[in-house]
Design an enzyme around this catalytic site. Structure first.
Site, PDB file in Angstrom:
ATOM      1  CE1 TYR A   1      -5.630  67.042 -46.279  1.00  0.00           C
ATOM      2  CE2 TYR A   1      -4.579  68.874 -47.399  1.00  0.00           C
ATOM      3  CZ  TYR A   1      -5.149  68.334 -46.274  1.00  0.00           C
ATOM      4  OH  TYR A   1      -5.245  69.076 -45.130  1.00  0.00           O
TER       5      TYR A   1
ATOM      6  CG  HIS B   1      -9.356  63.102 -40.660  1.00  0.00           C
ATOM      7  ND1 HIS B   1      -9.759  64.402 -40.843  1.00  0.00           N
ATOM      8  CD2 HIS B   1      -9.916  62.693 -39.500  1.00  0.00           C
ATOM      9  CE1 HIS B   1     -10.518  64.767 -39.833  1.00  0.00           C
ATOM     10  NE2 HIS B   1     -10.638  63.743 -39.001  1.00  0.00           N
ATOM     11  CB  ILE B   2      -7.325  62.276 -47.217  1.00  0.00           C
ATOM     12  CG1 ILE B   2      -8.721  62.126 -47.841  1.00  0.00           C
ATOM     13  CG2 ILE B   2      -6.232  61.942 -48.224  1.00  0.00           C
ATOM     14  CD1 ILE B   2      -9.024  63.117 -48.944  1.00  0.00           C
ATOM     15  CB  SER B   3      -3.413  63.715 -44.335  1.00  0.00           C
ATOM     16  OG  SER B   3      -4.093  64.608 -43.475  1.00  0.00           O
TER      17      SER B   3
ATOM     18  CG  ASN C   1     -12.485  64.519 -44.356  1.00  0.00           C
ATOM     19  OD1 ASN C   1     -12.138  65.385 -43.554  1.00  0.00           O
ATOM     20  ND2 ASN C   1     -11.663  64.025 -45.257  1.00  0.00           N
TER      21      ASN C   1
ATOM     22  CG  ASP D   1     -22.541  70.831 -28.991  1.00  0.00           C
ATOM     23  OD1 ASP D   1     -21.926  69.987 -28.306  1.00  0.00           O
ATOM     24  OD2 ASP D   1     -22.552  72.052 -28.727  1.00  0.00           O
TER      25      ASP D   1
ATOM     26  NE  ARG E   1      -3.190  70.924 -40.360  1.00  0.00           N
ATOM     27  CZ  ARG E   1      -4.017  71.685 -41.053  1.00  0.00           C
ATOM     28  NH1 ARG E   1      -5.314  71.399 -41.042  1.00  0.00           N
ATOM     29  NH2 ARG E   1      -3.577  72.711 -41.737  1.00  0.00           N
TER      30      ARG E   1
END
Length: 131
Positions: free
Chosen positions: A10, A87-89, A61, A74, A98
């Site tokens: 990260y 997403h940072i990564s 995020n 939902d 993931r």
């Protein structure tokens, strides 16, 4: 724990760094930023539902809820404006579990793997979409 937890994944930027970047980018784009963070799924769901009447777009995020929360999905599906998932990564390079993102099923776009700069990209795109 951004900046402390797994900096090899990260980076070393903190949540305060992300907020500063988002606010500066929002100011450049002429959009108001409502910056929030929570580890509570229920709280996030409440914010998303409230955004239906108070926000033109959502940048999210979902972190650990990405591949686990149908409830957040939902909630997002009830939102009528654009939704950008950040997403940072790069999730596609992480653990297989993931790779699945429930949030992506509601997202207008997804930005991942650009570090915290992805937030600036997302705000610029949201500004375009709601402008």
């Amino acid at each position: 724990m951004l900046g402390v937890r797994q900096p090899e994944v990260y980076g070393h930027d903190t949540l305060d760094d992300v907020e500063r970047l988002c606010r500066a980018t929002g100011e450049e784009c002429g959009v108001e930023i409502d910056f929030r963070q929570s580890d509570s799924e229920a709280e996030i769901m409440g914010w998303i539902k409230a955004a239906r009447t108070s926000a033109a777009g959502i940048l999210i995020n979902p972190a650990g809820f990405t591949s686990t929360s149908i409830a957040i999905l939902d909630s997002l599906l009830m939102f009528d404006g654009p939704i950008i998932e950040v997403h940072i990564s790069p999730l596609f390079r992480r653990d297989e579990f993931r790779h699945l993102s429930y949030v992506s099923k509601a997202a207008t776009a997804k930005i991942e793997g650009f570090g915290i700069r992805g937030y600036a990209f997302a705000i610029n795109r949201l500004a375009d979409l709601v402008g």
